[in-house]
Motif scaffolding. Structure first.
Motif, short mmCIF file in Angstrom:
data_model
loop_
_atom_site.label_atom_id
_atom_site.label_comp_id
_atom_site.label_asym_id
_atom_site.label_seq_id
_atom_site.Cartn_x
_atom_site.Cartn_y
_atom_site.Cartn_z
N GLU A 13 -19.96 60.02 22.54
CA GLU A 13 -21.33 60.21 23.01
C GLU A 13 -21.90 58.91 23.57
O GLU A 13 -22.48 58.87 24.64
N GLU A 14 -21.70 57.80 22.85
CA GLU A 14 -22.28 56.52 23.27
C GLU A 14 -21.65 56.03 24.57
O GLU A 14 -22.33 55.51 25.45
N GLU A 15 -20.33 56.20 24.71
CA GLU A 15 -19.65 55.74 25.92
C GLU A 15 -20.15 56.52 27.12
O GLU A 15 -20.39 55.95 28.18
N SER A 16 -20.34 57.83 26.95
CA SER A 16 -20.82 58.65 28.07
C SER A 16 -22.23 58.25 28.46
O SER A 16 -22.56 58.18 29.64
N SER A 405 -22.04 67.66 29.27
CA SER A 405 -21.79 66.30 29.76
C SER A 405 -23.11 65.67 30.17
O SER A 405 -24.04 66.36 30.58
N TYR A 406 -23.16 64.35 30.04
CA TYR A 406 -24.35 63.63 30.49
C TYR A 406 -24.29 63.39 31.99
O TYR A 406 -25.32 63.34 32.65
N ILE A 407 -23.07 63.21 32.51
CA ILE A 407 -22.87 63.08 33.95
C ILE A 407 -21.67 63.93 34.35
O ILE A 407 -20.82 64.26 33.54
N VAL A 408 -21.65 64.31 35.62
CA VAL A 408 -20.60 65.19 36.14
C VAL A 408 -19.23 64.54 35.94
O VAL A 408 -19.05 63.33 36.12
N ASP A 409 -18.26 65.37 35.57
CA ASP A 409 -16.87 64.96 35.41
C ASP A 409 -16.64 64.01 34.24
O ASP A 409 -15.58 63.39 34.13
N LYS A 410 -17.66 63.85 33.37
CA LYS A 410 -17.49 63.03 32.17
C LYS A 410 -17.91 63.87 30.96
O LYS A 410 -18.97 63.68 30.38
N PRO A 411 -17.09 64.85 30.56
CA PRO A 411 -17.49 65.79 29.50
C PRO A 411 -17.61 65.12 28.14
O PRO A 411 -16.83 64.24 27.79
N VAL A 412 -18.60 65.56 27.40
CA VAL A 412 -18.77 65.14 26.02
C VAL A 412 -18.28 66.25 25.08
O VAL A 412 -17.64 65.99 24.07
N LEU A 413 -18.58 67.50 25.47
CA LEU A 413 -18.10 68.66 24.72
C LEU A 413 -17.36 69.59 25.66
O LEU A 413 -17.79 69.79 26.81
N GLN A 414 -16.27 70.18 25.19
CA GLN A 414 -15.53 71.14 26.00
C GLN A 414 -15.08 72.32 25.14
O GLN A 414 -14.45 72.14 24.09
N GLY A 433 -21.33 57.76 16.92
CA GLY A 433 -21.11 57.91 18.36
C GLY A 433 -20.14 58.99 18.72
O GLY A 433 -19.81 59.18 19.90
N ALA A 434 -19.63 59.74 17.74
CA ALA A 434 -18.64 60.78 18.04
C ALA A 434 -19.26 61.98 18.73
O ALA A 434 -18.59 62.70 19.47
N GLY A 435 -20.56 62.21 18.52
CA GLY A 435 -21.21 63.34 19.18
C GLY A 435 -21.85 64.33 18.24
O GLY A 435 -22.16 65.46 18.63
N LYS A 436 -22.05 63.96 16.98
CA LYS A 436 -22.66 64.86 15.99
C LYS A 436 -24.06 65.28 16.43
O LYS A 436 -24.40 66.47 16.43
N SER A 437 -24.85 64.28 16.83
CA SER A 437 -26.24 64.58 17.23
C SER A 437 -26.28 65.44 18.48
O SER A 437 -27.12 66.34 18.60
N THR A 438 -25.37 65.17 19.42
CA THR A 438 -25.31 65.97 20.65
C THR A 438 -25.04 67.43 20.33
O THR A 438 -25.68 68.33 20.88
N LEU A 439 -24.09 67.66 19.42
CA LEU A 439 -23.73 69.02 19.05
C LEU A 439 -24.92 69.75 18.41
O LEU A 439 -25.24 70.89 18.76
N VAL A 440 -25.61 69.08 17.50
CA VAL A 440 -26.77 69.69 16.84
C VAL A 440 -27.92 69.88 17.83
O VAL A 440 -28.61 70.91 17.80
N ASP A 441 -28.10 68.92 18.72
CA ASP A 441 -29.17 69.04 19.72
C ASP A 441 -28.94 70.24 20.65
O ASP A 441 -29.89 70.85 21.14
N LEU A 442 -27.69 70.57 20.89
CA LEU A 442 -27.38 71.79 21.66
C LEU A 442 -27.72 73.04 20.87
O LEU A 442 -28.26 74.01 21.42
N ILE A 443 -27.43 73.00 19.58
CA ILE A 443 -27.70 74.17 18.73
C ILE A 443 -29.20 74.45 18.67
O ILE A 443 -29.63 75.61 18.75
N ILE A 444 -30.02 73.41 18.56
CA ILE A 444 -31.47 73.62 18.39
C ILE A 444 -32.20 73.66 19.74
O ILE A 444 -33.43 73.78 19.77
N GLY A 445 -31.45 73.56 20.85
CA GLY A 445 -32.06 73.74 22.16
C GLY A 445 -32.67 72.51 22.78
O GLY A 445 -33.42 72.61 23.76
#
Length: 608
Positions: A13-16, A405-414, A433-445
């Motif tokens: 997540e952080e790298e992206s 993904s935060y930017i095109v062609d740089k996926p965070v989740l697939q 930085g693995a993406g835990k928050s991103t995953l939860v943020d998707l779940i809660i919209g």
């Protein structure tokens, strides 16, 4: 027994996030100049700013502008009449017998049956005085109307910009400079309204100048053309030299203001760290240098704005005085041309400041045109779609082949597939930085999937029902944001303060007994909650999350900054409060998630 699920993410997540460009860094001048190069764009920038300003007004504004334009025409006619009437007044006052020999004056004399020329002149004087009183009152009224219009537009711009800022997607907000947002909503909105006010003043002065110039042409066209030629050369030289400097200073002003706000935020936003670092002297020095640069820019622009007036008045009145001296030397009698000279003196007395004001307003608009472009772009940002279509949550939340993904062609989740049952207590674990928050943020919209769907009881989340879904979520972050106000205001957080609901939420969060020892829910917390301990801050955060009795409770590293004993007590309160709720917990400590029935392990892995 705790169920274990592993989710592999293709990139951290952080790298992206580090690779995402700031969309607000790109400044476009508009669709009118897309095919032109940068040098051509600079030539048209002022006209583009005017066109953008026109597009920023609505139908009601345009009708009001038409009304102001009509008021402006009448103002210009009054200004011209007020000067043109001076010549006949002085002529008749100097030679009253002309009242009887001049056909126009004599016709008025006969029509009103004046008893004497003195009676005529006294009446003429009273009428002129009344006219100038009316003229002054009209000026005040006109100023009130234009200032009111400009202020209302500032209010409108600021309100719309604030609304647009709130409509940003969370993803875009994450990569937006917050000081820049504040500057746009306050400073740039004010500058845009000032630009509009300058346009109105410029228009008024243009009309008045045209009327006065026409009057001078009728009076003596040769003398007027000579004056015009000399003054035009001066104006051209002044404009060429000064305008370039002022445009440059306007761009610098925008840069200095952003630096200034950023420095204030850094200094006051973490005051404790400022104290501990002991770098007050360095911050003081940066503040001093930035403030001096802003000051020098303002001094330069203010000084340059006075220069045209002094030059034009010096040249104009010197020419007028030289004309009088020439007549005296040539004819040894100036009485014949005294009325004309008097009118020219009065006309120049009004015209020269108008020309100066035109230059000043034009320079002011050049200085502020960057703000118009910024406001225009901000108001044309594509915001997040909103909808309040009901969402029923009775069974489960399901992620179906979710990509992000935060930017095109740089996926965070697939192709993420995950099911969470209602009432389930789910822990999301994994390295930072693995993406835990991103995953939860998707779940809660908070974030929107780039592919696949997040489904609630089989119904996909869409812009039409997203807001309804978000209202079912109570969120407790690691850092609790509190502003300098009461506990009640911080818990309600912009909503109507329901005292019973606030007290109930405080009791569930086990903070009410502490508040009763002070001023109850009216206890003030200080800026950032500085009057509270870490545990008390978290409890206020829990009370805020529970205020609307949400169906889903999210803990995003909510207790990581607390000691073990405090964390244990708060987690006990959270589990107790969320007994009948779906609980999503993002945490590092195993003790935090030991009572969760499902564990989702998030692992980052590089995509091929």
């Amino acid at each position: 027994m705790q169920k274990h699920i592993t989710v592999n993410l293709p990139i951290s997540e952080e790298e992206s996030k580090r690779r995402v460009p700031n969309a607000f860094d790109k400044k476009i001048l508009g669709e009118y100049v897309e095919d032109k190069d940068e040098n051509e764009i600079k030539k048209y920038k002022f006209l583009i700013s005017l066109k953008k300003l026109w597009r920023l007004t609505n139908r009601r504004d345009k009708l009001q502008l038409i009304g102001i334009f009509l008021l402006t025409i009448f103002l210009s006619i009054m200004e011209t009449f007020g000067i043109s009437v001076i010549m006949p007044f002085i002529t008749l006052a100097a030679s009253p017998q002309r009242i009887l020999t001049n056909k126009y004056a004599h016709a008025v004399y006969e029509f009103f049956d004046f008893s004497s020329t003195t009676h005529f002149m006294v009446t003429f004087s009273v009428i002129l005085i009344l006219f100038y009183i009316f003229r002054a009152a009209y000026h005040v009224m006109y100023s009130y109307v234009t200032n009111t219009f400009s202020f209302r537009k500032y209010h409108n711009f600021a309100l719309r910009l604030f609304g647009k800022s709130l409509e940003l997607t969370y993803l875009k907000f994450t990569f937006t400079n917050k000081d820049r947002l504040r500057q746009v909503v306050t400073g740039e909105a004010q500058n845009t309204a000032s630009f509009l006010q300058a346009v109105l003043s410029f228009l008024s002065d243009i009309l008045t100048a045209l009327f006065l110039y026409s009057l001078l042409l009728v009076t003596n066209w040769k003398m007027t053309l000579i004056l015009t030629l000399i003054l035009a050369v001066k104006v051209l030289i002044i404009s060429k030299v000064l305008n370039k400097i002022i445009v440059d200073q306007g761009q610098k002003r925008t840069k200095y203001d952003q630096t200034f706000l950023g420095l204030l935020s850094r200094s006051f936003g973490n005051f404790k760290l400022t104290k501990l670092r002991g770098n007050q002297d360095e911050l003081y020095q940066i503040f001093s240098e930035t403030s001096l640069k802003r000051g020098k820019s303002s001094i330069l622009v203010s000084t340059l704005s006075v220069t045209p007036r002094m030059l034009l008045e010096t040249v104009g009145f010197s020419l007028l005085i030289a004309s009088v001296a020439y007549i005296l030397i040539r004819y040894n009698d100036a009485s014949a041309v005294l009325p004309i000279i008097s009118m020219y003196a009065l006309a120049l007395y009004r015209l020269l400041p108008i020309i100066t004001n035109l230059l000043s307003k034009y320079q002011s608009m050049l200085y502020q045109q960057n703000s118009v472009n910024i406001v225009y772009e901000a108001l044309h940002e594509v915001g997040e779609e909103k909808g309040y279509e009901p969402v029923e949550f009775e069974k489960d939340i399901e992620l179906k082949d979710v990509d992000f993904s935060y930017i095109v062609d740089k996926p965070v989740l697939q192709k993420i597939n995950l099911t969470i049952k209602k009432g389930q207590k789910v822990a999301f674990v994994g390295p930072s930085g693995a993406g835990k928050s991103t995953l939860v943020d998707l779940i809660i919209g908070v974030y929107h999937p780039k592919g696949g769907n997040v489904c609630i009881d089989g119904k996909p989340l869409t812009p039409a029902n997203l807001d309804s879904w978000r209202r079912k979520v109570g969120y407790i972050p690691q850092q609790i944001f509190l502003y300098d106000g009461t506990v009640a205001a911080n818990i309600a957080f912009g909503e109507v303060e329901d005292e019973d609901k606030i007290i109930e939420a405080c009791k569930k969060a086990n903070i009410y007994d502490f508040l009763v020892e002070h001023k109850g829910i009216k206890t003030t917390v200080g800026d950032g909650g500085v009057r509270l301990s870490g545990g008390q801050l978290q409890r206020i955060g829990i009370a805020r999350a529970l205020y609307n009795d949400p169906e889903i409770l999210v803990l995003d590293e909510a207790t990581s900054a607390l000691d073990n004993d405090t964390e244990a007590r708060i987690m006990e309160e959270i589990y107790k409060s969320s007994e009948n709720k779906t609980l999503l917990v993002i945490a590092h400590r195993l003790s935090t998630i030991e009572r969760c029935d499902t564990r989702v392990e998030v692992k980052a892995c590089k995509s091929s």
